[in-house]
Write a protein that holds these residues in place. Structure first.
Motif, PDB file in Angstrom:
ATOM      1  N   CYS A  35       1.389  -0.893  11.927  1.00  0.00           N
ATOM      2  CA  CYS A  35       2.070  -2.172  12.180  1.00  0.00           C
ATOM      3  C   CYS A  35       3.520  -1.902  12.575  1.00  0.00           C
ATOM      4  O   CYS A  35       4.010  -0.778  12.489  1.00  0.00           O
ATOM      5  N   ALA A  36       4.225  -2.953  13.003  1.00  0.00           N
ATOM      6  CA  ALA A  36       5.605  -2.825  13.465  1.00  0.00           C
ATOM      7  C   ALA A  36       6.565  -2.463  12.335  1.00  0.00           C
ATOM      8  O   ALA A  36       7.646  -1.943  12.578  1.00  0.00           O
ATOM      9  N   SER A  37       6.186  -2.706  11.078  1.00  0.00           N
ATOM     10  CA  SER A  37       7.044  -2.365   9.941  1.00  0.00           C
ATOM     11  C   SER A  37       6.922  -0.908   9.534  1.00  0.00           C
ATOM     12  O   SER A  37       7.593  -0.464   8.610  1.00  0.00           O
ATOM     13  N   GLY A  38       6.032  -0.165  10.184  1.00  0.00           N
ATOM     14  CA  GLY A  38       5.866   1.250   9.877  1.00  0.00           C
ATOM     15  C   GLY A  38       4.799   1.527   8.836  1.00  0.00           C
ATOM     16  O   GLY A  38       4.643   2.668   8.409  1.00  0.00           O
ATOM     17  N   HIS A  39       4.060   0.526   8.421  1.00  0.00           N
ATOM     18  CA  HIS A  39       2.985   0.735   7.450  1.00  0.00           C
ATOM     19  C   HIS A  39       1.741   1.284   8.142  1.00  0.00           C
ATOM     20  O   HIS A  39       1.468   0.950   9.283  1.00  0.00           O
ATOM     21  N   VAL A  40       1.009   2.103   7.426  1.00  0.00           N
ATOM     22  CA  VAL A  40      -0.254   2.653   7.924  1.00  0.00           C
ATOM     23  C   VAL A  40      -1.362   2.164   6.999  1.00  0.00           C
ATOM     24  O   VAL A  40      -1.286   2.332   5.784  1.00  0.00           O
ATOM     25  N   THR A  41      -2.373   1.545   7.563  1.00  0.00           N
ATOM     26  CA  THR A  41      -3.521   1.055   6.815  1.00  0.00           C
ATOM     27  C   THR A  41      -4.741   1.832   7.278  1.00  0.00           C
ATOM     28  O   THR A  41      -4.955   1.986   8.477  1.00  0.00           O
ATOM     29  N   THR A  42      -5.532   2.306   6.335  1.00  0.00           N
ATOM     30  CA  THR A  42      -6.696   3.112   6.682  1.00  0.00           C
ATOM     31  C   THR A  42      -7.951   2.533   6.029  1.00  0.00           C
ATOM     32  O   THR A  42      -8.390   3.020   4.993  1.00  0.00           O
ATOM     33  N   PRO A  43      -8.550   1.501   6.619  1.00  0.00           N
ATOM     34  CA  PRO A  43      -9.795   0.970   6.061  1.00  0.00           C
ATOM     35  C   PRO A  43     -10.979   1.863   6.437  1.00  0.00           C
ATOM     36  O   PRO A  43     -10.929   2.618   7.397  1.00  0.00           O
ATOM     37  N   ALA A  44     -12.040   1.745   5.655  1.00  0.00           N
ATOM     38  CA  ALA A  44     -13.256   2.515   5.908  1.00  0.00           C
ATOM     39  C   ALA A  44     -14.279   1.615   6.586  1.00  0.00           C
ATOM     40  O   ALA A  44     -14.446   0.451   6.217  1.00  0.00           O
ATOM     41  N   PHE A  45     -14.950   2.142   7.590  1.00  0.00           N
ATOM     42  CA  PHE A  45     -15.998   1.426   8.322  1.00  0.00           C
ATOM     43  C   PHE A  45     -17.261   2.261   8.296  1.00  0.00           C
ATOM     44  O   PHE A  45     -17.210   3.487   8.150  1.00  0.00           O
ATOM     45  N   ALA A  46     -18.391   1.610   8.466  1.00  0.00           N
ATOM     46  CA  ALA A  46     -19.646   2.338   8.610  1.00  0.00           C
ATOM     47  C   ALA A  46     -19.553   3.188   9.875  1.00  0.00           C
ATOM     48  O   ALA A  46     -18.898   2.820  10.855  1.00  0.00           O
ATOM     49  N   ALA A  47     -20.193   4.331   9.857  1.00  0.00           N
ATOM     50  CA  ALA A  47     -20.085   5.270  10.976  1.00  0.00           C
ATOM     51  C   ALA A  47     -20.591   4.670  12.281  1.00  0.00           C
ATOM     52  O   ALA A  47     -20.079   5.002  13.358  1.00  0.00           O
ATOM     53  N   ASP A  48     -21.549   3.756  12.221  1.00  0.00           N
ATOM     54  CA  ASP A  48     -22.089   3.176  13.447  1.00  0.00           C
ATOM     55  C   ASP A  48     -21.499   1.797  13.763  1.00  0.00           C
ATOM     56  O   ASP A  48     -21.943   1.142  14.692  1.00  0.00           O
ATOM     57  N   ALA A  49     -20.476   1.368  13.027  1.00  0.00           N
ATOM     58  CA  ALA A  49     -19.866   0.054  13.249  1.00  0.00           C
ATOM     59  C   ALA A  49     -18.880   0.099  14.402  1.00  0.00           C
ATOM     60  O   ALA A  49     -18.274   1.133  14.698  1.00  0.00           O
ATOM     61  N   GLN A  50     -18.705  -1.047  15.050  1.00  0.00           N
ATOM     62  CA  GLN A  50     -17.711  -1.150  16.113  1.00  0.00           C
ATOM     63  C   GLN A  50     -16.352  -1.405  15.469  1.00  0.00           C
ATOM     64  O   GLN A  50     -16.190  -2.332  14.687  1.00  0.00           O
ATOM     65  N   VAL A  51     -15.373  -0.585  15.795  1.00  0.00           N
ATOM     66  CA  VAL A  51     -14.047  -0.673  15.187  1.00  0.00           C
ATOM     67  C   VAL A  51     -13.233  -1.741  15.916  1.00  0.00           C
ATOM     68  O   VAL A  51     -13.117  -1.710  17.131  1.00  0.00           O
ATOM     69  N   PRO A  52     -12.618  -2.694  15.176  1.00  0.00           N
ATOM     70  CA  PRO A  52     -11.799  -3.717  15.833  1.00  0.00           C
ATOM     71  C   PRO A  52     -10.501  -3.123  16.381  1.00  0.00           C
ATOM     72  O   PRO A  52      -9.976  -2.147  15.856  1.00  0.00           O
ATOM     73  N   GLU A  53      -9.988  -3.751  17.444  1.00  0.00           N
ATOM     74  CA  GLU A  53      -8.746  -3.275  18.072  1.00  0.00           C
ATOM     75  C   GLU A  53      -7.527  -3.554  17.189  1.00  0.00           C
ATOM     76  O   GLU A  53      -6.592  -2.773  17.173  1.00  0.00           O
ATOM     77  N   THR A  54      -7.524  -4.697  16.503  1.00  0.00           N
ATOM     78  CA  THR A  54      -6.381  -5.055  15.657  1.00  0.00           C
ATOM     79  C   THR A  54      -6.853  -5.273  14.222  1.00  0.00           C
ATOM     80  O   THR A  54      -8.023  -5.552  13.965  1.00  0.00           O
ATOM     81  N   TRP A  55      -5.896  -5.159  13.301  1.00  0.00           N
ATOM     82  CA  TRP A  55      -6.167  -5.323  11.878  1.00  0.00           C
ATOM     83  C   TRP A  55      -4.900  -5.879  11.260  1.00  0.00           C
ATOM     84  O   TRP A  55      -3.808  -5.471  11.633  1.00  0.00           O
ATOM     85  N   ASP A  56      -5.011  -6.807  10.315  1.00  0.00           N
ATOM     86  CA  ASP A  56      -3.829  -7.346   9.645  1.00  0.00           C
ATOM     87  C   ASP A  56      -3.367  -6.373   8.570  1.00  0.00           C
ATOM     88  O   ASP A  56      -4.165  -5.906   7.755  1.00  0.00           O
ATOM     89  N   CYS A  57      -2.071  -6.082   8.573  1.00  0.00           N
ATOM     90  CA  CYS A  57      -1.505  -5.171   7.585  1.00  0.00           C
ATOM     91  C   CYS A  57      -1.550  -5.852   6.214  1.00  0.00           C
ATOM     92  O   CYS A  57      -1.032  -6.960   6.060  1.00  0.00           O
ATOM     93  N   PRO A  58      -2.146  -5.212   5.202  1.00  0.00           N
ATOM     94  CA  PRO A  58      -2.214  -5.855   3.894  1.00  0.00           C
ATOM     95  C   PRO A  58      -0.877  -5.882   3.156  1.00  0.00           C
ATOM     96  O   PRO A  58      -0.703  -6.653   2.229  1.00  0.00           O
TER      97      PRO A  58
END
Length: 118
Positions: A35-58
């Motif tokens: 995100c623009a504040s410098g935070h890094v978020t690392t969610p886990a997804f199923a290996a065959d799932a489609q990864v979204p382009e954007t994610w809201d910083c928690p």
């Protein structure tokens, strides 16, 4: 002194724990979002799932994307506008004075005719 039929260290309905009893976990992949504040978020997804382009910083709520060099900018916050602000965008002060004068003269004519106005 505890009774002889007490179960210690467990809760009612608890079963055996461990991957052997539960089955194997689905394969996962971890994706990092920035995100623009410098935070890094690392969610886990199923290996065959489609990864979204954007994610809201928690942490800060700003949008985050996959590009660490170019995180998305914070959204532009539009201030709340009152009804009067919208009216002032459409009318000039001269037009407003003219409309007010017309309304006041119409009220005076109705009062002069004997109509009760509240």
């Amino acid at each position: 002194m505890a009774g002889g039929n007490a179960i210690r260290g467990s809760r009612v309905g608890a079963g055996p724990m461990g991957e052997a009893e539960r089955g194997e976990a689905a394969p996962r992949m971890h994706v990092s979002y920035f995100c623009a504040s410098g935070h890094v978020t690392t969610p886990a997804f199923a290996a065959d799932a489609q990864v979204p382009e954007t994610w809201d910083c928690p942490r800060c709520g700003l949008p985050a994307n996959l590009d660490s060099e170019n995180p998305p900018p914070p959204p532009k916050i539009v201030p709340y506008k009152t009804h009067l602000a919208y009216v002032k965008e459409r009318r000039t002060d001269a037009e407003a004075a003219q409309i007010l004068e017309e309304a006041v003269s119409a009220l005076r004519a109705r009062r002069a005719a004997g109509e009760v106005i509240y």
